[in-house]
Motif scaffolding. Structure first.
Motif, PDB file in Angstrom:
ATOM      1  N   GLU A 284       0.853  -1.194   0.000  1.00 45.18           N
ATOM      2  CA  GLU A 284       0.000   0.000   0.000  1.00 45.18           C
ATOM      3  C   GLU A 284       0.885   1.240   0.000  1.00 45.18           C
ATOM      4  O   GLU A 284       1.651   1.475   0.933  1.00 45.18           O
ATOM      5  CB  GLU A 284      -0.932   0.035   1.209  1.00 45.18           C
ATOM      6  CG  GLU A 284      -1.857   1.242   1.144  1.00 45.18           C
ATOM      7  CD  GLU A 284      -2.798   1.374   2.335  1.00 45.18           C
ATOM      8  OE1 GLU A 284      -3.715   2.218   2.256  1.00 45.18           O
ATOM      9  OE2 GLU A 284      -2.595   0.659   3.340  1.00 45.18           O
ATOM     10  N   LEU A 285       0.780   2.037  -1.040  1.00 46.48           N
ATOM     11  CA  LEU A 285       1.532   3.273  -1.165  1.00 46.48           C
ATOM     12  C   LEU A 285       0.685   4.436  -0.653  1.00 46.48           C
ATOM     13  O   LEU A 285      -0.516   4.503  -0.910  1.00 46.48           O
ATOM     14  CB  LEU A 285       1.927   3.512  -2.624  1.00 46.48           C
ATOM     15  CG  LEU A 285       2.819   2.433  -3.256  1.00 46.48           C
ATOM     16  CD1 LEU A 285       3.013   2.711  -4.739  1.00 46.48           C
ATOM     17  CD2 LEU A 285       4.159   2.353  -2.538  1.00 46.48           C
TER      18      LEU A 285
ATOM     19  N   PHE B 104      -3.275   1.919  -3.825  1.00 44.10           N
ATOM     20  CA  PHE B 104      -3.116   3.294  -3.357  1.00 44.10           C
ATOM     21  C   PHE B 104      -4.447   4.020  -3.481  1.00 44.10           C
ATOM     22  O   PHE B 104      -5.191   3.846  -4.442  1.00 44.10           O
ATOM     23  CB  PHE B 104      -2.009   4.043  -4.110  1.00 44.10           C
ATOM     24  CG  PHE B 104      -1.960   3.804  -5.594  1.00 44.10           C
ATOM     25  CD1 PHE B 104      -2.513   4.713  -6.490  1.00 44.10           C
ATOM     26  CD2 PHE B 104      -1.336   2.670  -6.107  1.00 44.10           C
ATOM     27  CE1 PHE B 104      -2.448   4.495  -7.859  1.00 44.10           C
ATOM     28  CE2 PHE B 104      -1.259   2.441  -7.475  1.00 44.10           C
ATOM     29  CZ  PHE B 104      -1.827   3.366  -8.353  1.00 44.10           C
ATOM     30  N   SER B 105      -4.767   4.770  -2.450  1.00 45.74           N
ATOM     31  CA  SER B 105      -6.031   5.504  -2.412  1.00 45.74           C
ATOM     32  C   SER B 105      -5.759   6.997  -2.281  1.00 45.74           C
ATOM     33  O   SER B 105      -4.969   7.424  -1.440  1.00 45.74           O
ATOM     34  CB  SER B 105      -6.902   5.020  -1.249  1.00 45.74           C
ATOM     35  OG  SER B 105      -6.260   5.227  -0.010  1.00 45.74           O
TER      36      SER B 105
ATOM     37  N   GLN C 196      -1.437  -7.075  -9.849  1.00 50.46           N
ATOM     38  CA  GLN C 196      -2.415  -6.041 -10.203  1.00 50.46           C
ATOM     39  C   GLN C 196      -2.268  -4.802  -9.337  1.00 50.46           C
ATOM     40  O   GLN C 196      -1.796  -4.870  -8.192  1.00 50.46           O
ATOM     41  CB  GLN C 196      -3.834  -6.599 -10.033  1.00 50.46           C
ATOM     42  CG  GLN C 196      -4.167  -7.751 -10.955  1.00 50.46           C
ATOM     43  CD  GLN C 196      -5.571  -8.272 -10.723  1.00 50.46           C
ATOM     44  OE1 GLN C 196      -5.923  -8.674  -9.617  1.00 50.46           O
ATOM     45  NE2 GLN C 196      -6.400  -8.257 -11.758  1.00 50.46           N
ATOM     46  N   ALA C 197      -2.691  -3.688  -9.891  1.00 44.71           N
ATOM     47  CA  ALA C 197      -2.769  -2.423  -9.162  1.00 44.71           C
ATOM     48  C   ALA C 197      -4.235  -2.056  -8.975  1.00 44.71           C
ATOM     49  O   ALA C 197      -4.998  -2.026  -9.950  1.00 44.71           O
ATOM     50  CB  ALA C 197      -2.049  -1.315  -9.922  1.00 44.71           C
ATOM     51  N   PHE C 198      -4.631  -1.807  -7.746  1.00 47.57           N
ATOM     52  CA  PHE C 198      -5.986  -1.347  -7.429  1.00 47.57           C
ATOM     53  C   PHE C 198      -5.856   0.045  -6.831  1.00 47.57           C
ATOM     54  O   PHE C 198      -5.082   0.243  -5.895  1.00 47.57           O
ATOM     55  CB  PHE C 198      -6.664  -2.280  -6.428  1.00 47.57           C
ATOM     56  CG  PHE C 198      -8.158  -2.062  -6.286  1.00 47.57           C
ATOM     57  CD1 PHE C 198      -9.049  -3.008  -6.746  1.00 47.57           C
ATOM     58  CD2 PHE C 198      -8.677  -0.907  -5.699  1.00 47.57           C
ATOM     59  CE1 PHE C 198     -10.433  -2.822  -6.610  1.00 47.57           C
ATOM     60  CE2 PHE C 198     -10.037  -0.707  -5.573  1.00 47.57           C
ATOM     61  CZ  PHE C 198     -10.931  -1.669  -6.032  1.00 47.57           C
ATOM     62  N   PHE C 199      -6.609   1.005  -7.362  1.00 45.07           N
ATOM     63  CA  PHE C 199      -6.477   2.376  -6.868  1.00 45.07           C
ATOM     64  C   PHE C 199      -7.831   3.058  -6.783  1.00 45.07           C
ATOM     65  O   PHE C 199      -8.794   2.681  -7.461  1.00 45.07           O
ATOM     66  CB  PHE C 199      -5.527   3.186  -7.747  1.00 45.07           C
ATOM     67  CG  PHE C 199      -5.918   3.256  -9.208  1.00 45.07           C
ATOM     68  CD1 PHE C 199      -6.724   4.276  -9.693  1.00 45.07           C
ATOM     69  CD2 PHE C 199      -5.472   2.280 -10.099  1.00 45.07           C
ATOM     70  CE1 PHE C 199      -7.078   4.334 -11.027  1.00 45.07           C
ATOM     71  CE2 PHE C 199      -5.825   2.328 -11.442  1.00 45.07           C
ATOM     72  CZ  PHE C 199      -6.629   3.360 -11.908  1.00 45.07           C
ATOM     73  N   ILE C 200      -7.879   4.053  -5.920  1.00 46.54           N
ATOM     74  CA  ILE C 200      -9.078   4.860  -5.692  1.00 46.54           C
ATOM     75  C   ILE C 200      -8.651   6.322  -5.729  1.00 46.54           C
ATOM     76  O   ILE C 200      -7.560   6.671  -5.261  1.00 46.54           O
ATOM     77  CB  ILE C 200      -9.697   4.563  -4.305  1.00 46.54           C
ATOM     78  CG1 ILE C 200      -9.908   3.058  -4.105  1.00 46.54           C
ATOM     79  CG2 ILE C 200     -11.006   5.319  -4.113  1.00 46.54           C
ATOM     80  CD1 ILE C 200     -10.217   2.675  -2.657  1.00 46.54           C
TER      81      ILE C 200
END
Length: 230
Positions: A63-64, A125-126, A153-157
């Motif tokens: 988590e960045l 990263f959110s 995978q990259a999941f972002f908000i």
């Protein structure tokens, strides 16, 4: 050099804002626009949480810009390990206290200079991509790619350009890429704030070698799930 100056100011802002940051997400204080607005906001956030829990579970996650732990907590509950990185020791301290789980490892580090010690199944990263200067967009996504295992995978908000998302005493949103932000005590800072339309961002990431999708909720948020093509 110009990017670095505003990034330094942005870092100072988020360190100073650590103990009031959650007011933004919980729609309290200067962000309180009434119960109807709050319910709509939290309802859209809950939609994304459902998608996140479905897409990211039982994995090792990086988590960045982990912040105060609002999403770290969700990630830690359903995954094997979370490595949480943020440039602010103040937010890391809040995050640690909030999450309190042994499967979370913390690093206080500048994301633009930090080198991941290993690779991960997911990078999450959110509300961070909008704070990446446009000139560093490609560089940032190269970091994400380097941090992922093959097939990862990259999941972002992030935020949509909705005027009611910001504090009541902030100025109007614009497309300059820089926003003037105020703290509860009146201090003001310039930060990077770049808004993206989901379809445009999806195409731009495709041009960088990513496949996947970027969607939006009804009003407040965008979110995406991307896989790096070989």
């Amino acid at each position: 050099m110009e990017d670095q100056l505003i990034l330094d100011e942005q870092k100072a802002y988020y360190r100073a804002r650590a103990y009031e940051y959650d007011e933004w997400f919980l729609r309290q204080g200067r962000y309180d626009r009434g119960p109807e607005h709050r319910n709509e906001w939290l309802g859209e956030a809950a939609e994304i949480e459902v998608q996140l829990r479905s897409a990211v579970r039982g994995t090792e996650v990086l988590e960045l810009a982990c912040g105060t732990g609002l999403w770290t907590q969700r990630l830690a509950e359903g995954n094997l390990r979370v490595t949480a990185v943020d440039a602010s020791p103040e937010t890391i301290a809040i995050n640690r206290e909030r999450v309190g789980l042994a499967n979370v490892e913390y690093h206080v580090a500048d994301i633009f200079s930090w080198v991941p010690p290993t690779t991960y199944d997911v990078v999450f990263f959110s509300f961070w991509l909008s704070h990446v200067p446009p000139a560093r967009f490609d560089e940032f996504w190269a970091l994400v790619r380097a941090a992922l295992k093959p097939g990862g995978q990259a999941f972002f908000i992030d935020s949509l350009p909705e005027p009611s998302s910001t504090a009541k005493d902030h100025g109007p949103l614009d497309e300059s890429g820089v926003s003037r932000r105020k703290l509860n005590d009146g201090r003001e800072f310039n930060i990077v704030k770049v808004f993206y339309q989901p379809s445009v961002l999806e195409r731009r990431l495709a041009d960088l070698g990513w496949s996947g999708w970027v969607r939006s909720t009804n009003k407040f948020f965008l979110y995406g799930l991307m896989t790096a093509r070989k």
